[in-house]
Design an enzyme around this catalytic site. Structure first.
Site, PDB file in Angstrom:
ATOM      1  N   TYR A 108       0.813  -1.215   0.000  1.00 47.29           N
ATOM      2  CA  TYR A 108       0.000   0.000   0.000  1.00 47.29           C
ATOM      3  C   TYR A 108       0.848   1.269   0.000  1.00 47.29           C
ATOM      4  CZ  TYR A 108      -4.368  -2.493   1.233  1.00 47.29           C
ATOM      5  OH  TYR A 108      -5.490  -3.288   1.242  1.00 47.29           O
ATOM      6  N   GLY A 109       2.113   1.150   0.394  1.00 43.94           N
ATOM      7  CA  GLY A 109       2.933   2.330   0.653  1.00 43.94           C
ATOM      8  C   GLY A 109       3.149   3.251  -0.524  1.00 43.94           C
ATOM      9  N   CYS A 111      -1.897  -2.149   9.785  1.00 42.58           N
ATOM     10  CA  CYS A 111      -1.153  -1.588   8.656  1.00 42.58           C
ATOM     11  C   CYS A 111      -1.047  -0.097   8.925  1.00 42.58           C
ATOM     12  CB  CYS A 111      -1.903  -1.846   7.346  1.00 42.58           C
ATOM     13  SG  CYS A 111      -1.194  -1.039   5.891  1.00 42.58           S
ATOM     14  N   THR A 167       0.184   2.232   7.143  1.00 40.13           N
ATOM     15  CA  THR A 167      -0.183   3.042   5.984  1.00 40.13           C
ATOM     16  C   THR A 167      -1.684   3.240   5.922  1.00 40.13           C
ATOM     17  OG1 THR A 167       1.750   2.305   4.730  1.00 40.13           O
ATOM     18  CG2 THR A 167      -0.088   3.190   3.475  1.00 40.13           C
ATOM     19  N   CYS A 222       5.936   0.577  10.217  1.00 43.41           N
ATOM     20  CA  CYS A 222       5.247  -0.340   9.309  1.00 43.41           C
ATOM     21  C   CYS A 222       5.291  -1.698   9.979  1.00 43.41           C
ATOM     22  CB  CYS A 222       5.924  -0.385   7.944  1.00 43.41           C
ATOM     23  SG  CYS A 222       5.284  -1.682   6.854  1.00 43.41           S
ATOM     24  N   THR A 223       4.172  -2.404  10.021  1.00 44.27           N
ATOM     25  CA  THR A 223       4.148  -3.674  10.750  1.00 44.27           C
ATOM     26  C   THR A 223       4.970  -4.761  10.064  1.00 44.27           C
ATOM     27  OG1 THR A 223       2.006  -4.180   9.706  1.00 44.27           O
ATOM     28  CG2 THR A 223       1.968  -3.272  11.943  1.00 44.27           C
ATOM     29  N   HIS A 224       5.392  -4.526   8.821  1.00 43.46           N
ATOM     30  CA  HIS A 224       6.334  -5.454   8.191  1.00 43.46           C
ATOM     31  C   HIS A 224       7.736  -5.342   8.801  1.00 43.46           C
ATOM     32  CE1 HIS A 224       3.297  -5.519   4.973  1.00 43.46           C
ATOM     33  NE2 HIS A 224       3.917  -6.555   4.442  1.00 43.46           N
TER      34      HIS A 224
END
Length: 279
Positions: free
Chosen positions: A38-39, A69, A71, A194-196
């Site tokens: 999504y970024g 998320c 974002t 960012c949760t990643h």
């Protein structure tokens, strides 16, 4: 049953903390892998995709969804809460993951509308997606709560793409490189926005000054959700309560992408197996 939504794999870091700290709850995870990341998308696209994901989780019985998320939370949540959700789902709730972090960094509750406190010249570095940085959500919300806080944001293009593809070596190299782009700014705290990014937190740490504390967003979110459910128990499963009939196991994993590819990438990133099914 509580919904957890992310654009892809990142929300698994949040879900792990929720499962650890709220083991009595039933979770339904949705990764929008078909549309990730999504970024680099426009605010309008992010809002439309977030709304579609929320609708899918509401349709499956969730009355509370954690938007895992940053974002989506930064670019879409406020408008959805004030518009579509207020009109169509007034008894449902969607909560973003950056609110607990703002509370932790500022030491202020989200609903506290007193004048900003003195932030004691804190220096905070935030690594996030391009869309999250462009939204200005984190410095804006911090400014409402604390003065004298110096925030440096670094956009990290390509990092989520590498993680979603299971390219851990490339992702680690990117994370370390981005951590070194503070140009002499020495933070007191670092937030991976960012949760990643917690999937490569050690690579970020390797690019920072030794001992720089990195705030754990998943832990903040888990503590905040437990507090929320204490105040709003109708959105969760009470321990020992068998009144809610559900066809779901403790955690169900759904994806808009190809389940086999998503399972493979998730295992490459985390070392764990996730039984993703098609939405």
């Amino acid at each position: 049953m509580i919904g957890v939504f992310d654009s892809g794999h990142g929300g698994l870091t949040t879900l792990a903390a929720l499962q650890r700290d709220l083991s009595e709850q039933t979770f339904l995870y949705l990764g929008d892998h078909a549309n990730a990341p999504y970024g680099s998308r426009t605010p309008g696209e992010i809002t439309a995709l977030t709304r579609a994901a929320l609708q899918s989780l509401f349709d499956r019985g969730c009355t509370l969804v954690i938007i895992a998320c940053n974002t989506a939370a930064a670019a879409a949540l406020r408008d959805l809460q004030q518009g579509w959700l207020a009109r169509e789902y007034p008894r449902h709730r969607a909560l973003g993951v950056f609110v607990p972090v703002i509370e932790a960094l500022s030491g202020r509750g989200w609903a506290d509308d007193n004048p900003p406190d003195d932030g004691a010249d804190q220096r905070i570095a935030i690594f996030a997606t391009q869309a999250t940085v462009a939204s200005g959500a984190f410095p804006r919300e911090m400014a409402y709560r604390a003065r004298n806080v110096d925030i440096r944001q670094v956009a990290c293009p390509g990092l989520v793409e590498a993680l979603e593809a299971g390219q851990t070596g490339q992702a680690r190299a990117l994370a370390r490189d981005f951590a070194g782009r503070l140009d002499g700014f020495v933070p007191d705290k670092v937030f991976l926005g960012c949760t990643h990014y917690p999937l490569v937190a050690d690579a970020f740490a390797a690019g920072l000054a030794p001992g720089t504390p990195i705030l754990s967003q998943p832990d903040c979110v888990a503590a905040s959700l437990r507090d929320y459910l204490t105040r709003h128990p109708r959105h969760g499963d009470l321990p020992g309560d068998t009144s809610r009939e559900t066809a779901y196991p403790t955690i169900t994993y759904l994806t808009t992408g190809d389940p086999a590819q998503v399972r493979s990438a998730a295992r490459a990133l985390t070392g764990h197996d996730f039984d993703f099914r098609s939405l």
